[in-house]
Design a protein around this motif. Sequence first.
Motif, PDB file in Angstrom:
ATOM      1  N   ASP A  69     -16.373 -22.573  26.573  1.00 58.48           N
ATOM      2  CA  ASP A  69     -17.297 -23.176  27.534  1.00 58.48           C
ATOM      3  C   ASP A  69     -16.545 -23.996  28.577  1.00 58.48           C
ATOM      4  O   ASP A  69     -16.855 -23.949  29.761  1.00 58.48           O
ATOM      5  N   LEU A  70     -15.566 -24.751  28.123  1.00 56.42           N
ATOM      6  CA  LEU A  70     -14.769 -25.584  29.016  1.00 56.42           C
ATOM      7  C   LEU A  70     -14.061 -24.735  30.066  1.00 56.42           C
ATOM      8  O   LEU A  70     -14.074 -25.054  31.254  1.00 56.42           O
TER       9      LEU A  70
ATOM     10  N   ASN B  40     -14.887 -21.699  31.039  1.00 54.36           N
ATOM     11  CA  ASN B  40     -15.905 -21.095  31.901  1.00 54.36           C
ATOM     12  C   ASN B  40     -16.469 -22.097  32.910  1.00 54.36           C
ATOM     13  O   ASN B  40     -16.708 -21.745  34.068  1.00 54.36           O
ATOM     14  N   GLN B  41     -16.681 -23.340  32.497  1.00 56.62           N
ATOM     15  CA  GLN B  41     -17.225 -24.368  33.389  1.00 56.62           C
ATOM     16  C   GLN B  41     -16.310 -24.660  34.565  1.00 56.62           C
ATOM     17  O   GLN B  41     -16.766 -25.108  35.611  1.00 56.62           O
ATOM     18  N   HIS B  42     -15.026 -24.412  34.388  1.00 57.03           N
ATOM     19  CA  HIS B  42     -14.060 -24.707  35.439  1.00 57.03           C
ATOM     20  C   HIS B  42     -13.618 -23.454  36.190  1.00 57.03           C
ATOM     21  O   HIS B  42     -12.604 -23.468  36.877  1.00 57.03           O
TER      22      HIS B  42
ATOM     23  N   THR C 208     -17.933 -34.835  30.206  1.00 56.86           N
ATOM     24  CA  THR C 208     -17.566 -33.549  29.609  1.00 56.86           C
ATOM     25  C   THR C 208     -17.093 -33.743  28.177  1.00 56.86           C
ATOM     26  O   THR C 208     -17.509 -33.011  27.268  1.00 56.86           O
TER      27      THR C 208
ATOM     28  N   GLN D 194     -20.030 -34.519  25.936  1.00 58.02           N
ATOM     29  CA  GLN D 194     -20.816 -33.324  25.612  1.00 58.02           C
ATOM     30  C   GLN D 194     -20.149 -32.496  24.528  1.00 58.02           C
ATOM     31  O   GLN D 194     -20.815 -32.012  23.607  1.00 58.02           O
TER      32      GLN D 194
END
Length: 139
Positions: free
Chosen positions: A34-35, A37-39, A83, A86
């Motif tokens: 997720d990390l 993908n978020q960036h 972040t 979360q």
Amino acid sequence: MGLFDQLAGQAIDMLGSQGARAGGQSDLLASVMDLINQHGGLQGLLQKFQESGLQEQVASWIGTGVNAQVSGEQVQGALGADTIGQIAAKLGMAPEAASGGLAALLPQLIDHLTPNGQVPEGNDLMAQGLNLLKGKFFG
């Protein structure tokens, strides 16, 4: 045991039993996915660390030499408290433990995702790694 299993296992060992109770390898790997993908992929995540003053550390992770270590505080500084909060909430642990786990995992993971000391173009390697993880844990 595959590369991602080994890296996740090492990070979970560093987190201690709290990390293992909080969901184990699949939750930690999902958080890392997720990390990234978020960036916007590996390049975006690396840029985030570089912009926070960790250019030398990032260069060592990408390069073929020894990986420079980062602290949990440096990871939190690069990614932001929200972040990290979360991720910690998702894993059921304190933010300090989550940032410490990421500090242990990310240098090794990035090192393995940047073969020959270069970030792969088009995120081809990242796509392969993410597909492997999705198939293993979610497929």
